[in-house]
Design a protein around this motif. Structure first.
Motif, PDB file in Angstrom:
ATOM      1  N   ASN A   1       0.833  -1.200   0.000  1.00 22.41           N
ATOM      2  CA  ASN A   1       0.000   0.000   0.000  1.00 22.41           C
ATOM      3  C   ASN A   1       0.875   1.259   0.000  1.00 22.41           C
ATOM      4  OD1 ASN A   1      -2.593   1.207  -0.016  1.00 22.41           O
ATOM      5  ND2 ASN A   1      -2.356   1.687   2.147  1.00 22.41           N
ATOM      6  N   VAL A   2       1.981   1.217   0.735  1.00 17.95           N
ATOM      7  CA  VAL A   2       2.906   2.354   0.765  1.00 17.95           C
ATOM      8  C   VAL A   2       3.396   2.658  -0.656  1.00 17.95           C
ATOM      9  CG1 VAL A   2       5.169   3.162   1.561  1.00 17.95           C
ATOM     10  CG2 VAL A   2       3.626   1.993   3.146  1.00 17.95           C
TER      11      VAL A   2
ATOM     12  N   ILE B   1       0.625   4.257  -2.718  1.00 17.19           N
ATOM     13  CA  ILE B   1       0.411   5.661  -2.343  1.00 17.19           C
ATOM     14  C   ILE B   1       1.493   6.543  -2.954  1.00 17.19           C
ATOM     15  CG2 ILE B   1       0.475   7.288  -0.398  1.00 17.19           C
ATOM     16  CD1 ILE B   1      -0.928   5.044   1.264  1.00 17.19           C
TER      17      ILE B   1
ATOM     18  N   GLY C   1       0.525   5.835   4.870  1.00 21.94           N
ATOM     19  CA  GLY C   1      -0.609   4.923   4.726  1.00 21.94           C
ATOM     20  C   GLY C   1      -1.214   4.404   6.009  1.00 21.94           C
TER      21      GLY C   1
ATOM     22  N   GLN D   1      -3.837  10.161   9.366  1.00 23.00           N
ATOM     23  CA  GLN D   1      -2.588  10.916   9.259  1.00 23.00           C
ATOM     24  C   GLN D   1      -2.312  11.564  10.612  1.00 23.00           C
ATOM     25  OE1 GLN D   1      -0.283  11.283   6.566  1.00 23.00           O
ATOM     26  NE2 GLN D   1       0.826  11.973   8.342  1.00 23.00           N
TER      27      GLN D   1
ATOM     28  N   GLY E   1       5.668  -0.891   4.737  1.00 21.84           N
ATOM     29  CA  GLY E   1       4.371  -1.278   5.276  1.00 21.84           C
ATOM     30  C   GLY E   1       4.211  -2.746   5.569  1.00 21.84           C
TER      31      GLY E   1
END
Length: 167
Positions: A10-11, A14, A115, A119, A139
């Protein structure tokens, strides 16, 4: 360290979505000594990296119950008093291992400042700006990303401060 299956995290997605250049680095899980400090240094050296450029993610809760993310070189320890001052808290304490997943969406050892479920205010140790590129968790255990520190600071709206224990 043995070769690891390269799987996009996912990192990485992104970073690609935000058009932030990065290089993925993979390593075998479980190689090396236990403990964040020793393991982080071991991984950095096994990947041919300077441990000072590898940053680990620590998550803490302040006296006000706010959650904060701290990024510091893998060989260093977080100074809780300095960290609290950096985020304007009277005091902070690190999250218990059992809380990490619920708060961040990540597991211990694979926690990234990019991610998370929310935040959170993020503070990097000031040395992050000494390098053209730094390494953070991608991640998951076994994966890192290398990227420009200013791009990372901008993405996370992070600040820098002296947050490590001095010997």
């Amino acid at each position: 360290m043995a070769k690891h299956k390269e799987e996009k995290t996912n990192v990485m997605r992104i970073l690609e979505q935000k058009k932030i250049p990065y290089t993925a680095r993979f390593y075998e899980e479980g190689d090396g000594p236990e403990g964040t400090r020793e393991y982080g240094v071991h991984v950095a050296r096994a990947l041919g990296q300077d441990p000072a450029r590898g940053f680990k993610t620590l998550v803490a809760r302040g006296a006000s119950k706010g959650v904060y993310v701290f990024e510091l070189p893998v060989a260093e320890n977080l100074d809780l008093k300095k960290a609290a001052r950096a985020v304007g808290e009277k005091s902070i304490e690190l999250l218990r291992v059992a809380e990490i997943h619920a708060v961040t969406g990540y597991i211990r050892g694979g926690c990234s400042p990019v991610g998370m479920k929310k935040q959170y205010p993020t503070v990097f140790h000031e040395t992050v700006l000494n390098y053209d590129s730094v390494y953070i968790s991608a991640g998951k255990i076994g994966a890192q990303v290398e990227l420009a520190p200013q791009a990372l600071l901008d993405l996370l709206r992070a600040q820098t401060a002296d947050i490590i224990v001095k010997d």
